[in-house]
Design a protein around this motif. Structure first.
Motif, mmCIF file in Angstrom:
data_model
loop_
_atom_site.group_PDB
_atom_site.id
_atom_site.type_symbol
_atom_site.label_atom_id
_atom_site.label_comp_id
_atom_site.label_asym_id
_atom_site.label_seq_id
_atom_site.Cartn_x
_atom_site.Cartn_y
_atom_site.Cartn_z
ATOM 1 N N ASP A 120 0.745 -1.081 0.001
ATOM 2 C CA ASP A 120 -0.107 0.158 0.152
ATOM 3 C C ASP A 120 0.793 1.149 -0.219
ATOM 4 O OD1 ASP A 120 -2.446 -1.413 0.002
ATOM 5 O OD2 ASP A 120 -2.335 -1.482 2.095
ATOM 6 N N GLY A 121 1.795 1.217 -0.819
ATOM 7 C CA GLY A 121 2.511 2.601 -0.902
ATOM 8 C C GLY A 121 3.786 2.956 -0.039
ATOM 9 N N LYS A 122 4.044 1.698 0.842
ATOM 10 C CA LYS A 122 5.059 1.703 1.948
ATOM 11 C C LYS A 122 5.724 0.664 1.755
ATOM 12 C CE LYS A 122 1.540 3.591 5.301
ATOM 13 N NZ LYS A 122 0.436 2.783 4.414
ATOM 14 N N VAL A 123 7.300 0.810 1.946
ATOM 15 C CA VAL A 123 8.147 -0.097 1.912
ATOM 16 C C VAL A 123 8.591 -0.562 3.411
ATOM 17 C CG1 VAL A 123 10.180 -1.154 0.863
ATOM 18 C CG2 VAL A 123 8.963 0.383 -0.223
ATOM 19 N N TYR A 124 8.713 -1.705 3.951
ATOM 20 C CA TYR A 124 8.995 -2.018 5.289
ATOM 21 C C TYR A 124 10.306 -3.072 5.103
ATOM 22 C CZ TYR A 124 4.015 -1.121 6.179
ATOM 23 O OH TYR A 124 2.855 -0.597 6.349
ATOM 24 N N PHE A 125 11.203 -2.277 6.087
ATOM 25 C CA PHE A 125 12.561 -2.851 6.151
ATOM 26 C C PHE A 125 12.709 -3.204 7.659
ATOM 27 C CE2 PHE A 125 13.047 -0.156 2.536
ATOM 28 C CZ PHE A 125 13.507 -0.715 1.458
ATOM 29 N N THR A 126 12.959 -4.569 7.901
ATOM 30 C CA THR A 126 13.126 -4.940 9.180
ATOM 31 C C THR A 126 14.718 -5.318 9.427
ATOM 32 O OG1 THR A 126 11.021 -5.713 9.265
ATOM 33 C CG2 THR A 126 12.508 -6.720 11.053
ATOM 34 N N ASN A 127 15.359 -4.784 10.789
ATOM 35 C CA ASN A 127 16.745 -5.168 10.623
ATOM 36 C C ASN A 127 16.998 -6.157 11.804
ATOM 37 O OD1 ASN A 127 16.536 -3.836 13.280
ATOM 38 N ND2 ASN A 127 17.791 -2.147 12.820
ATOM 39 N N ASP A 128 18.168 -6.648 11.769
ATOM 40 C CA ASP A 128 18.455 -7.675 12.898
ATOM 41 C C ASP A 128 18.233 -7.617 14.216
ATOM 42 O OD1 ASP A 128 19.387 -8.570 10.251
ATOM 43 O OD2 ASP A 128 21.547 -8.955 10.977
ATOM 44 N N ASP A 129 18.239 -6.217 14.661
ATOM 45 C CA ASP A 129 17.667 -5.991 16.242
ATOM 46 C C ASP A 129 16.147 -5.810 16.271
ATOM 47 O OD1 ASP A 129 20.428 -5.422 16.734
ATOM 48 O OD2 ASP A 129 20.565 -3.356 16.038
ATOM 49 N N GLY A 130 15.437 -6.264 15.242
ATOM 50 C CA GLY A 130 13.908 -6.427 15.441
ATOM 51 C C GLY A 130 13.237 -4.875 15.176
ATOM 52 N N GLU A 131 13.668 -4.124 14.635
ATOM 53 C CA GLU A 131 13.292 -2.590 14.200
ATOM 54 C C GLU A 131 13.007 -2.632 12.777
ATOM 55 O OE1 GLU A 131 16.050 0.533 16.532
ATOM 56 O OE2 GLU A 131 16.780 -0.582 14.969
ATOM 57 N N THR A 132 11.518 -2.312 12.838
ATOM 58 C CA THR A 132 11.049 -2.284 11.168
ATOM 59 C C THR A 132 10.456 -0.870 10.914
ATOM 60 O OG1 THR A 132 9.397 -4.325 11.375
ATOM 61 C CG2 THR A 132 9.095 -2.874 9.649
ATOM 62 N N PHE A 133 11.487 -0.461 10.082
ATOM 63 C CA PHE A 133 11.441 1.124 9.233
ATOM 64 C C PHE A 133 10.281 1.047 8.209
ATOM 65 C CE2 PHE A 133 15.484 0.105 11.369
ATOM 66 C CZ PHE A 133 15.733 1.174 11.721
ATOM 67 N N VAL A 134 9.448 1.899 8.330
ATOM 68 C CA VAL A 134 8.408 2.056 7.116
ATOM 69 C C VAL A 134 8.699 3.392 6.437
ATOM 70 C CG1 VAL A 134 5.929 2.575 6.801
ATOM 71 C CG2 VAL A 134 6.672 1.145 8.750
ATOM 72 N N VAL A 135 8.960 3.193 5.061
ATOM 73 C CA VAL A 135 9.601 4.349 4.224
ATOM 74 C C VAL A 135 8.418 4.234 3.212
ATOM 75 C CG1 VAL A 135 11.345 4.875 2.255
ATOM 76 C CG2 VAL A 135 11.797 3.633 4.595
ATOM 77 N N ARG A 136 8.025 5.633 2.811
ATOM 78 C CA ARG A 136 6.907 5.821 1.875
ATOM 79 C C ARG A 136 7.661 5.576 0.489
ATOM 80 N NH1 ARG A 136 2.572 8.308 2.555
ATOM 81 N NH2 ARG A 136 3.087 9.635 4.159
ATOM 82 N N ALA A 137 7.143 4.843 -0.431
ATOM 83 C CA ALA A 137 7.472 4.468 -1.610
ATOM 84 C C ALA A 137 7.282 5.580 -2.432
ATOM 85 C CB ALA A 137 6.913 3.212 -2.146
ATOM 86 N N GLY A 138 8.244 5.909 -3.326
ATOM 87 C CA GLY A 138 8.302 7.082 -4.359
ATOM 88 C C GLY A 138 9.616 7.531 -4.706
ATOM 89 N N PRO A 139 9.595 8.878 -5.111
ATOM 90 C CA PRO A 139 10.877 9.523 -5.601
ATOM 91 C C PRO A 139 11.666 10.094 -4.558
ATOM 92 C CG PRO A 139 8.952 10.637 -6.605
ATOM 93 C CD PRO A 139 8.463 9.433 -5.846
ATOM 94 N N LYS A 140 11.121 10.124 -3.279
ATOM 95 C CA LYS A 140 11.791 11.003 -2.255
ATOM 96 C C LYS A 140 11.672 10.207 -1.007
ATOM 97 C CE LYS A 140 10.520 15.216 0.591
ATOM 98 N NZ LYS A 140 9.333 15.901 0.846
ATOM 99 N N PHE A 141 12.948 10.343 -0.241
ATOM 100 C CA PHE A 141 13.292 9.589 0.781
ATOM 101 C C PHE A 141 12.197 10.087 1.855
ATOM 102 C CE2 PHE A 141 15.376 8.697 4.996
ATOM 103 C CZ PHE A 141 15.456 7.411 5.057
ATOM 104 N N GLU A 142 11.397 9.201 2.673
ATOM 105 C CA GLU A 142 10.531 9.771 3.511
ATOM 106 C C GLU A 142 10.366 8.561 4.562
ATOM 107 O OE1 GLU A 142 6.114 11.181 5.064
ATOM 108 O OE2 GLU A 142 6.506 11.302 2.660
#
Length: 136
Positions: free
Chosen positions: A79-101
């Motif tokens: 739904d327009g978001k990219v979810y990245f989960t690191n090895d420490d158990g943190e999930t970063f929610v980034v808005r998909a698109g041409p600008k880092f948010e």
């Protein structure tokens, strides 16, 4: 055409069959695409947004603290978001698109190396000690 995230063996695919290459790709996590952009994170927490057709870098940004190996799970696009989960158990929610948010960071409080799964609106995450379901 194929794309190559790392230069590698020749196999059956020659240089004439590769549309573009990206040398900063990850060792473990697979990239994900929304159809327009390809999102990738390397093991050290540098996230890249590339044009899917050309491989041109649109932007890059850091997620979490810089460390040698920090991301093993593959990202998810929902739904327009990219979810990245690191090895420490943190999930970063980034808005998909041409600008880092960076929209939000969720913390599980346990290490996570496996990629999360989304089934019928429910997230499943395998931590070092538990299988966690989030959602209704």
């Amino acid at each position: 055409p194929l794309l190559a995230l790392r230069p590698g063996g020749r196999g059956d695919v020659t240089a004439t069959h590769v549309a573009w290459t990206f040398n900063n790709g990850p060792d473990v996590p697979s990239p994900v695409t929304d159809g327009t952009y390809l999102y990738s994170i390397n093991d050290r927490g540098i996230m890249y947004c590339l044009e899917a057709k050309t491989g041109n870098t649109v932007w890059q940004g850091r997620l979490g603290e810089a460390r040698r190996e920090g991301f093993s799970a593959s990202p998810l696009y929902v739904d327009g978001k990219v979810y990245f989960t690191n090895d420490d158990g943190e999930t970063f929610v980034v808005r998909a698109g041409p600008k880092f948010e960076l929209m939000h960071v969720n913390r599980m409080g346990e290490p996570i190396l496996a990629s999360p799964a989304l089934v019928d609106g429910r997230w499943y995450m395998r931590t070092a000690r538990n299988l966690v379901a989030v959602g209704s």
